[in-house]
Write a protein that holds these residues in place. Structure first.
Motif, short mmCIF file in Angstrom:
data_model
loop_
_atom_site.label_atom_id
_atom_site.label_comp_id
_atom_site.label_asym_id
_atom_site.label_seq_id
_atom_site.Cartn_x
_atom_site.Cartn_y
_atom_site.Cartn_z
N GLY A 141 31.38 -46.41 8.27
CA GLY A 141 30.59 -45.92 7.14
C GLY A 141 29.57 -46.95 6.67
N PHE A 164 26.57 -42.48 3.96
CA PHE A 164 26.97 -41.91 2.67
C PHE A 164 25.90 -42.25 1.63
N GLN A 169 32.12 -42.65 -2.18
CA GLN A 169 32.31 -41.62 -1.14
C GLN A 169 32.78 -42.27 0.17
N ALA A 173 36.45 -41.77 2.06
CA ALA A 173 36.53 -41.36 3.46
C ALA A 173 37.37 -42.34 4.26
N LYS A 176 41.09 -41.79 3.45
CA LYS A 176 41.61 -40.54 4.01
C LYS A 176 41.61 -40.53 5.54
N LYS A 178 38.96 -40.57 7.53
CA LYS A 178 37.82 -39.86 8.13
C LYS A 178 36.86 -40.82 8.82
#
Length: 260
Positions: A141, A164, A169, A173, A176, A178
């Motif tokens: 990210g 992002f 955010q 992510a 979680k 992601k």
């Protein structure tokens, strides 16, 4: 040629009474310094539990405004909006974890470097990777408008950069599962790791040098100099070191340059 033309224009304006732009004069006349800061980049600028915007950048801007003899008004910016807001005149200055890069000088000017950092990686506690190259084929990210995604791609060409709008955010992510990492400046990564209660950690050292500058409008040397002098005043009277220790828990290893 440009300097000669500018001098002639200023002389003409003085003789004819025609007004010309002067950011420093405008700020002092208004009595307010409109400053763009991040609301999601702890400990530089963030919203505390009481709903107040606080941080190192906020405190330093308050000092600068006082040095200029004006009040300060804060406006939220992101990595994507900070430069357009400065160049468009919606804010007078941006102190927003912005690395002074040559390519950014095409659009805005910068103050002296007031903070020195390096890009790193925030990962989950069970991550075993120790370098950027270990993230080949993994999702990393980064924030839109920042250069961290490009930097990471150079260090790990096969990594998949996921962009992002804002930092919360990206952290969500990561938590979680992601994405596999968030890459940005080391101080922010370290702060997030400290606040995660052991769920996140920093890995990989630093990928680059990131000297922060405050962004100001181009060709406003009076204003830029006044801000530079204020930053240097903060160094000379010890305020800079006090603020640094307040927000980072240690004395600064590198101070902003002070001109003789």
């Amino acid at each position: 040629m440009f300097k000669k033309t500018l001098t002639s224009f200023v002389a003409f304006a003085m003789l004819t009474g025609v007004a010309y732009a002067d950011k420093l004069a405008d700020v002092k006349k208004a009595g307010v310094l409109n400053a763009g800061v991040k609301y999601d980049f702890k400990p530089f600028g963030f919203v505390n539990e009481g709903g107040k915007v606080v941080g190192f950048d906020i405190d330093l801007l308050k000092y600068i405004a006082k040095d200029l003899g004006v009040k300060v008004k804060f406006q939220q910016v992101t990595s994507k909006t900070r430069i357009p807001l400065v160049s468009g005149g919606q804010i007078d200055i941006a102190a927003a974890s912005m690395t002074h890069k040559v390519m950014r000088d095409d659009t805005i000017d910068f103050t002296v470097s007031y903070f020195f950092d390096g890009q790193s990686m925030l990962v989950r506690k069970d991550c075993k990777k120790r370098s950027a190259k270990g993230f080949a084929g993994k999702k990393v990210g980064a924030i839109q408008g920042a250069t961290s995604g490009e930097n990471f791609k150079k260090a790990s060409p096969k990594a998949k950069i996921v962009y992002f709008q804002e930092y919360p955010q990206a952290v969500m992510a990561l938590r979680k599962g992601k994405i596999d990492a968030v890459t940005t400046d080391l101080v922010w990564c370290s702060t997030q790791a400290n606040d995660s209660h052991g769920k996140l950690k920093v890995t990989g050292g630093t990928l680059s040098n990131e000297p922060y500058g405050m962004g100001v409008a181009e060709n406003e040397s009076n204003f830029r100099d006044a801000v530079n002098f204020a930053i240097q005043d903060a160094v000379k009277d010890g305020t800079y070191s006090k603020l640094y220790k307040k927000w980072f828990g240690e004395n600064p290893k590198v101070l902003p340059e002070v001109w003789p």
